[in-house]
Structures are given as structure tokens and as C-alpha cells.
Design a protein around this motif. Structure first.
Motif, PDB file in Angstrom:
ATOM      1  N   LEU A 159      40.331  35.361  37.613  1.00  0.00           N
ATOM      2  CA  LEU A 159      41.508  35.256  38.492  1.00  0.00           C
ATOM      3  C   LEU A 159      42.710  36.023  37.968  1.00  0.00           C
ATOM      4  O   LEU A 159      43.847  35.703  38.307  1.00  0.00           O
ATOM      5  CB  LEU A 159      41.887  33.783  38.710  1.00  0.00           C
ATOM      6  N   GLN A 160      42.497  37.048  37.173  1.00  0.00           N
ATOM      7  CA  GLN A 160      43.616  37.862  36.717  1.00  0.00           C
ATOM      8  C   GLN A 160      44.116  38.808  37.801  1.00  0.00           C
ATOM      9  O   GLN A 160      45.214  39.356  37.685  1.00  0.00           O
ATOM     10  CB  GLN A 160      43.206  38.668  35.477  1.00  0.00           C
ATOM     11  N   ASP A 161      43.323  39.004  38.860  1.00  0.00           N
ATOM     12  CA  ASP A 161      43.762  39.862  39.950  1.00  0.00           C
ATOM     13  C   ASP A 161      44.520  39.095  41.028  1.00  0.00           C
ATOM     14  O   ASP A 161      45.002  39.696  41.991  1.00  0.00           O
ATOM     15  CB  ASP A 161      42.561  40.572  40.581  1.00  0.00           C
ATOM     16  N   ALA A 162      44.634  37.775  40.880  1.00  0.00           N
ATOM     17  CA  ALA A 162      45.396  36.976  41.843  1.00  0.00           C
ATOM     18  C   ALA A 162      46.884  37.125  41.547  1.00  0.00           C
ATOM     19  O   ALA A 162      47.343  36.839  40.436  1.00  0.00           O
ATOM     20  CB  ALA A 162      44.982  35.508  41.755  1.00  0.00           C
ATOM     21  N   LYS A 163      47.640  37.588  42.526  1.00  0.00           N
ATOM     22  CA  LYS A 163      49.070  37.844  42.335  1.00  0.00           C
ATOM     23  C   LYS A 163      49.900  36.977  43.276  1.00  0.00           C
ATOM     24  O   LYS A 163      49.480  36.657  44.373  1.00  0.00           O
ATOM     25  CB  LYS A 163      49.397  39.318  42.580  1.00  0.00           C
ATOM     26  N   PHE A 164      51.076  36.599  42.805  1.00  0.00           N
ATOM     27  CA  PHE A 164      51.990  35.796  43.608  1.00  0.00           C
ATOM     28  C   PHE A 164      53.416  36.154  43.232  1.00  0.00           C
ATOM     29  O   PHE A 164      53.678  36.805  42.208  1.00  0.00           O
ATOM     30  CB  PHE A 164      51.731  34.301  43.404  1.00  0.00           C
ATOM     31  N   THR A 165      54.352  35.739  44.074  1.00  0.00           N
ATOM     32  CA  THR A 165      55.765  36.081  43.919  1.00  0.00           C
ATOM     33  C   THR A 165      56.577  34.830  43.650  1.00  0.00           C
ATOM     34  O   THR A 165      56.394  33.804  44.313  1.00  0.00           O
ATOM     35  CB  THR A 165      56.299  36.778  45.183  1.00  0.00           C
ATOM     36  N   LEU A 166      57.489  34.912  42.686  1.00  0.00           N
ATOM     37  CA  LEU A 166      58.445  33.847  42.407  1.00  0.00           C
ATOM     38  C   LEU A 166      59.854  34.373  42.609  1.00  0.00           C
ATOM     39  O   LEU A 166      60.141  35.534  42.308  1.00  0.00           O
ATOM     40  CB  LEU A 166      58.282  33.334  40.971  1.00  0.00           C
TER      41      LEU A 166
END
Length: 400
Positions: A159-166
Motif C-alpha cells: 500500500l505504498q502507492d496509496a496516496k491521500f491529501t491532508l
């Protein structure tokens, strides 16, 4: 013997009755007129199949961003962007434990032998991963080290390719905000006993500020998904709540894995494993919410106006005086456009401290969360959740 002499359907129903009702093999003999020894032999074959083939088909944790995306849906609605699972441990009584294993399988909280299982699920109580049985004397930290899913997240193997924004404030609270990109997956664990890894966030024990308490309350509420899953499992399969009366730890573990596979299978059959979208329609939505009185919006209470017209600003037509009396708030955050390249950067006050697992940033500038310390990543989550709370952008997910 049973393959040739008895109908397979009757034997399967007997095995399911043994799991679901907690019956004994002697009871099955009374119901079916088939010898209890035949039922016992078939049951061991059944749980061997359930813990291998059936488990592999219906219980699988995500390993890439595409598989992980569907599990994030409800957590994103609740303002916990990047999260997609909850994890906790439970014990199952195992009465027929051999003497040489009885001490290790007798925990500090009970006086009977039991097996401990660390389970990971999403908000829909769909099981993503579970460990095989371990001695109940082991605490949550030891179970986490032996949990393939949790430890792989910490090392950055999946899951290192899972990206999200904070979101974070640019200069001051209430001003413009900026977006920062992060890679990886994180989830929710119990506040008592688990490691303080960046990927395992727990409710705070001594939160000093209101934003920290708000985030801890939501984390604690979402983390109860795992406890609810335990309740559903032990309600559906009485053998888990009463006790496992089979000989040996392997039979106990196979029973647990079979129940987990059947649980996910039932969720698929009932249509409860899909994403929760808009919840149950209330009386204020659709035709039921239309009011025939002319000019209703002018004299309706402000809360009702917001229900019928979500686009109304937070303070609507209350006036500048009431605006100044209420707490600060933004309907839609103003994202700073001063420097587009800052979307992948961290706050100036944030120091990236790698704990030895992989790189700190990817080729796009997104920060790997497993390269951050627990408190560093927690401060980012607190600020992000506080911004969404002020924007009224947090919704508790409900089932369709």
C-alpha cells in the motif's frame, strides 16, 4: 467412510449447525441418526477446507491502491483521510488444551485457556485480515508484531502507492489552507496496548486541546468497528462465544478462520459489503421535504434552511453581529495557490524523521507516512480534522 455412505448436504448442514448453534456431535446424532463419530470426522475436514480454500477466497487484505480505495470510502466521509481499517484482538475459549500448552494459553485476564486473534476490518465489518491463533498470554504489541498485515504496513511492503491529501493552515488558524500529499495506509487501534506506529493511530489518553479531543472521539468511534465485528461473529457462530471443544490448537484456529470466511461470504450474499453512499433518506429529503407554504424559506428555522439548502453558508442570513459572536468557521476552505509545488511538501515546522523503513518521499514529492514518527503524523491529522470540522465537511457514514 462418510463420503460414500451419507449425503454431503446433510453433513454440511450438521457442520454449520455445530458452528452456529454450538451443538455437540451427540446432538447432531440425535437430529440426523448419523453416528457422532462420523460428524466429528467430517467437521475436521470441513474446517480444514474453510480455513484454506474458503478463507483465501473471501478474506484478503488490500495490497495496492486500487484494492484499498473501496475500504477508504466511509473513513473519508468521517474526515479520516488515508485510513481504511480498524484492528483489535479478541480471545476464544479453548477448553481441550493439552497440559503443556495450558499455562501459555491462560491469559492474565481470565482463568481458562484461550486463543488470541488480531482482526482487521473496514467500517462495513468486512474482515480484511486476521492472524492465526496465538497464546492468550500475549499482549497486543506482540500480536501486532506477528500480524502480517500490520507489520507489512509499518515496513512499507504494501500500500505504498496509496496516496491521500491532508489540509493544514498556511499562516494562522482561520486563514487560507494548503494541501499536502502523503503515501501509505493507516488505521485505527485500541488505545491500550498497541505500538505507537504512524500507521496505527489510537485515541489519545490525555488530549489537552479541543481539536485533539474531537479527533480522538472520532477515532474511538470508528475503532469500535472491530469490536462490533467480534460481536457479530460470536452472535452468528455460537461456538466462538461458548467455547471450542475440539482437541488441539490447530482445530481451534481452523474453526476461527472458517467462521471469518463464512462471515464475509454472508456479507456478500446480503449485499452489505458494498460502499455506504448517502445513507437512509430522511423526511427532509426528496418530495417528503417539500413545503407547499409560499415563502417557507424566509421564516423557516435556520437549521431547517441548511437541511433543504446545503449551499447556504454557515452563518446564512443571521447578520454580522451573530457572525462575530459565533466561533470561527469556513464553509469551503480557501486553498492557497501561492506555490503549486508546495502540495507535496510538509509544514515548515515538521521534521521528517525516518525510522529506517524505506524512503521518506516518492518521485512526486508525497511523504511516506511510515517515515514519520507517531506524534508527527498525529499532529498533521489533528490539524486536518480541525479544518474539516470548521468547514462542516465531516459526515458520519450510515448504511444505505
Amino acid at each position: 467412510m462418510w463420503q460414500e455412505s451419507f449425503p454431503i448436504q446433510l453433513m454440511v448442514l450438521g457442520a454449520l449447525r455445530y458452528l452456529g448453534r454450538g451443538l455437540t456431535f451427540d446432538d447432531l446424532e440425535d437430529f440426523t441418526a448419523i453416528n457422532e463419530e462420523i460428524h466429528r470426522q467430517f467437521f475436521h475436514v470441513f474446517i480444514q477446507f474453510g480455513s484454506s480454500d474458503l478463507f483465501q477466497e473471501y478474506v484478503a487484505h488490500p495490497v495496492n491502491a486500487e484494492q484499498y480505495r473501496t475500504h477508504q470510502h466511509e473513513f473519508n466521509m468521517g474526515g479520516l483521510h488515508g485510513a481504511g481499517w480498524s484492528s483489535d484482538a479478541t480471545n476464544v475459549i479453548m477448553w481441550r488444551c493439552t497440559h503443556n500448552l495450558k499455562q501459555a494459553n491462560t491469559g492474565f485476564k481470565q482463568s481458562y485457556p484461550a486463543r488470541s486473534y488480531n482482526l482487521t476490518c473496514n467500517h462495513r465489518q468486512q474482515i480484511l485480515h486476521t492472524t492465526k491463533g496465538h497464546p492468550s498470554r500475549w499482549n497486543d504489541k506482540i500480536l501486532a508484531y506477528h500480524d502480517e498485515f500490520l507489520y507489512s504496513l509499518r515496513k512499507g511492503d504494501i500500500l505504498q502507492d496509496a496516496k491521500f491529501t491532508l489540509l493544514s493552515w498556511c499562516n494562522q488558524i482561520g486563514g487560507p489552507v494548503k494541501e499536502s500529499r502523503y503515501c501509505g495506509s493507516w488505521g485505527l487501534v485500541d488505545k491500550n496496548g498497541y505500538h505507537q506506529w504512524s500507521c496505527t493511530q489510537a485515541p489519545g489518553k490525555a488530549d489537552l486541546t479541543l481539536p485533539e479531543r474531537r479527533l480522538s472521539e472520532f477515532i474511538e468511534s470508528f475503532q469500535k468497528d472491530a469490536k462490533c465485528t467480534f460481536g457479530i461473529l460470536k452472535g452468528r457462530f455460537r461456538i466462538l462465544k461458548a467455547d471450542i471443544r475440539l482437541e488441539g490448537t490447530e482445530a481451534a484456529d481452523n474453526t476461527w478462520l472458517t467462521c471469518c470466511a463464512l462471515h464475509n461470504w454472508l456479507l456478500d450474499i446480503d449485499g452489505l459489503s458494498s460502499e455506504w453512499q448517502n445513507g437512509v433518506q430522511s423526511d427532509w429529503e426528496g418530495e417528503l421535504g417539500d413545503n407547499e407554504a409560499e415563502g417557507f424559506a424566509e421564516y423557516a428555522p435556520f437549521a431547517v434552511q441548511r437541511l433543504q439548502q446545503p449551499e447556504i453558508a454557515q452563518f446564512g442570513s443571521r447578520g454580522e453581529h451573530e457572525r462575530s459572536m459565533a466561533r470561527p468557521g469556513l464553509l469551503v476552505p480557501e486553498v492557497s495557490q501561492e506555490d503549486d509545488s508546495a502540495a507535496g511538501d510538509n509544514d515548515d515546522n515538521l521534521s521528517i524523521t525516518s525510522d529506517g523503513f524505506g524512503e521518506t518521499v516518492d518521485e512526486d514529492g508525497a511523504v511516506y507516512i511510515n517515515s514519520l514518527l507517531y506524534r508527527e503524523f498525529r499532529s498533521l491529522l489533528v490539524e486536518h480534522f480541525d479544518i474539516l470540522w470548521r468547514c462542516r465537511a465531516i459526515v458520519w457514514p450510515t448504511r444505505n
